[in-house]
Design an enzyme around this catalytic site. Structure first.
Site, short mmCIF file in Angstrom:
data_model
loop_
_atom_site.label_atom_id
_atom_site.label_comp_id
_atom_site.label_asym_id
_atom_site.label_seq_id
_atom_site.Cartn_x
_atom_site.Cartn_y
_atom_site.Cartn_z
N TRP A 14 0.86 -1.19 0.00
CA TRP A 14 0.00 0.00 0.00
C TRP A 14 0.90 1.24 0.00
O TRP A 14 1.85 1.31 0.80
CB TRP A 14 -0.88 -0.03 1.25
CG TRP A 14 -1.82 1.12 1.42
CD1 TRP A 14 -2.67 1.63 0.49
CD2 TRP A 14 -2.04 1.87 2.62
NE1 TRP A 14 -3.40 2.66 1.04
CE2 TRP A 14 -3.01 2.83 2.34
CE3 TRP A 14 -1.49 1.83 3.91
CZ2 TRP A 14 -3.48 3.74 3.30
CZ3 TRP A 14 -1.94 2.73 4.86
CH2 TRP A 14 -2.93 3.66 4.55
N LYS A 49 -13.80 -0.83 5.64
CA LYS A 49 -14.35 -1.62 4.53
C LYS A 49 -15.40 -2.61 5.02
O LYS A 49 -16.46 -2.75 4.42
CB LYS A 49 -13.24 -2.38 3.80
CG LYS A 49 -11.85 -1.81 3.94
CD LYS A 49 -11.56 -0.65 3.02
CE LYS A 49 -10.17 -0.11 3.32
NZ LYS A 49 -9.73 0.92 2.42
N ASP A 81 -1.28 -6.20 8.93
CA ASP A 81 -2.26 -5.17 8.57
C ASP A 81 -3.49 -5.91 8.06
O ASP A 81 -3.40 -6.64 7.06
CB ASP A 81 -1.67 -4.26 7.48
CG ASP A 81 -2.55 -3.04 7.21
OD1 ASP A 81 -3.71 -3.04 7.67
OD2 ASP A 81 -2.09 -2.11 6.53
C1 LMR Z 1 -6.80 2.30 -0.63
O1 LMR Z 1 -5.79 1.61 -0.61
O2 LMR Z 1 -7.26 2.76 -1.68
C2 LMR Z 1 -7.56 2.55 0.64
O3 LMR Z 1 -6.95 1.89 1.68
C3 LMR Z 1 -7.78 4.00 0.90
C4 LMR Z 1 -6.52 4.74 1.26
O4 LMR Z 1 -6.53 5.41 2.29
O5 LMR Z 1 -5.52 4.68 0.54
#
Ligand code: LMR
Length: 397
Positions: free
Chosen positions: A130, A246, A211
């Site tokens: 992420w 979510k 996570d």
């Molecule tokens: C995402 O990965 O799109 C979500 O977790 C929202 C974010 O805060 O990035």
């Protein structure tokens, strides 16, 4: 005074979502941000959460500050959800749970704690991860490096390379692992692979930081907590940040938690104390309302099964869209393998589309994907999946 303040280039996910909002085209399609949209393209208000809200509002009285660590009923409900009702580590008093401002807040509080008590530890994240993981942990002052994860050739996992890298990691490195529904790739470890990982974590004295932001979107609410329960059963000490954004469609309420499994109850007391100190320095204490919705849904004998069924429906709809996109694209481009849409789990798939192809999708077709090629499958619906497939086929041909 502020001439030296440089322009913010924007966040790869949130800025794209903002650009989508400003796009005047009526046929635009948002597959950028990790949000579950229903088949009508709306963010759902889950009936279980709505019912919980009625009850919480009806019972509401004065609004005192919560304790630094959050509401007791919320924290207990989170522990039961993650570790199970009969968890030995919970019963032994070895688990510290704090209510956090989303799981991002849990990552931040955990990262600050790690910087303080493991100052020389490196944070290892999957390649890719992420986008915000690196930013959050570097913001805590930690050095962030990667371990091999995604295999672009197969659309699967480089498990052997991942294990080799972790075997070579410095002792007491922190290893960020996605417990389910890997963001951004949708590629998860199997249960057998999690089992193979445990001895590596033990031998190298690595500290896992799980996570768990998409619980319920992979294989099920309990199934998606497999890694949490395995590491706990195997006697490891670790961190887990989880989210209800979510799973309860409560994005803006910022409901999440951070739990730390400690070697014994005495250490857990001190860890909780220092977590409280970290929270006090950051934002003092968490907000009241959203956490009470979560606690009510999880503990109410009528609302809990309602919510569980709603999660099944959201997961099934995503699976249906995966199948549909796969079938339409396979028919349009018969030489190409789109099976990764079926094997990857959760909201996201890594499409292998280049940044330039994603730019074309956005500019020519109004289809928004993150420039890494990450697609949020949960933004597809029966009304836009065909148009999405056509657009992808156009940029791939
Ligand atoms: C995402 O990965 O799109 C979500 O977790 C929202 C974010 O805060 O990035």
């Amino acid at each position: 005074m502020f001439q030296h303040v440089e322009a913010y280039p924007g966040d790869p996910i949130l800025s794209l979502n903002e650009a989508f909002g400003k796009d005047p085209r009526t046929n635009k399609i948002n597959l950028s941000i990790g949000i579950y949209f229903d088949d009508a393209g709306k963010i759902p208000m889950l009936p279980s959460v709505r019912a919980a809200e009625h009850k919480v509002v009806a019972d509401a009285g004065a609004r005192p500050y919560l304790p630094m660590e959050g509401a007791a009923n919320f924290r207990t409900a989170v522990q039961e959800l993650l570790f199970g009702a009969d968890s030995a580590v919970v019963k032994a008093g070895r688990v510290v749970t704090i209510q956090a401002v989303g799981s991002s807040g849990g990552l931040k509080v955990g990262g600050d704690f790690i910087k303080r008590y493991f100052p020389t530890s490196t944070m290892l994240v999957s390649d890719p991860t992420w986008d915000n993981h690196k930013a959050v942990f570097e913001g805590c002052g930690l050095t962030v490096k990667t371990y091999p994860y995604y295999d672009a050739a197969t659309g699967g996992l480089r498990f052997d390379a991942m294990i080799e890298a972790l075997k070579a990691a410095e002792k007491k490195s922190i290893v960020l692992l996605h417990a389910c529904c890997h963001n951004p790739t949708g590629v998860d470890l199997t249960q057998e692979q999690w089992q193979q990982l445990v001895p590596v974590l033990k031998e190298r004295e690595l500290i896992a930081f799980l996570d768990l932001a998409y619980q319920g979107y992979g294989d099920g609410i309990v199934e998606d907590a497999y890694a949490v329960r395995l590491l706990a059963d195997q006697g490891l000490s670790f961190f887990v940040a989880n989210s209800f954004s979510k799973s309860m469609s409560l994005y803006g309420e910022r409901c999440g938690a951070l739990s730390v499994v400690c070697p014994d109850a005495a250490q857990a007391v001190n860890v909780l104390g220092q977590m409280k100190a970290t929270i006090r320095r950051n934002y003092s204490n968490p907000p009241l309302h959203g956490g009470q919705l979560v606690a009510r849904v999880l503990s109410d004998p009528e609302l809990r099964p309602m919510w569980e069924a709603e999660v099944v429906a959201m997961r099934d709809r995503i699976q249906f869209m995966r199948r549909k996109l796969h079938d339409v694209l396979s028919a349009k481009l018969p030489g190409r393998d789109f099976s990764y849409f079926l094997t990857q789990r959760g909201m996201f798939s890594y499409t292998g589309l280049t940044a330039e192809q994603c730019d074309r999708l956005k500019e020519e077709f109004g289809v928004y994907l993150v420039r890494s090629g990450r697609m949020c499958i949960a933004g597809l619906n029966t009304g836009n999946v065909e148009a999405t497939a056509n657009a992808i086929a156009a940029v791939l041909s």
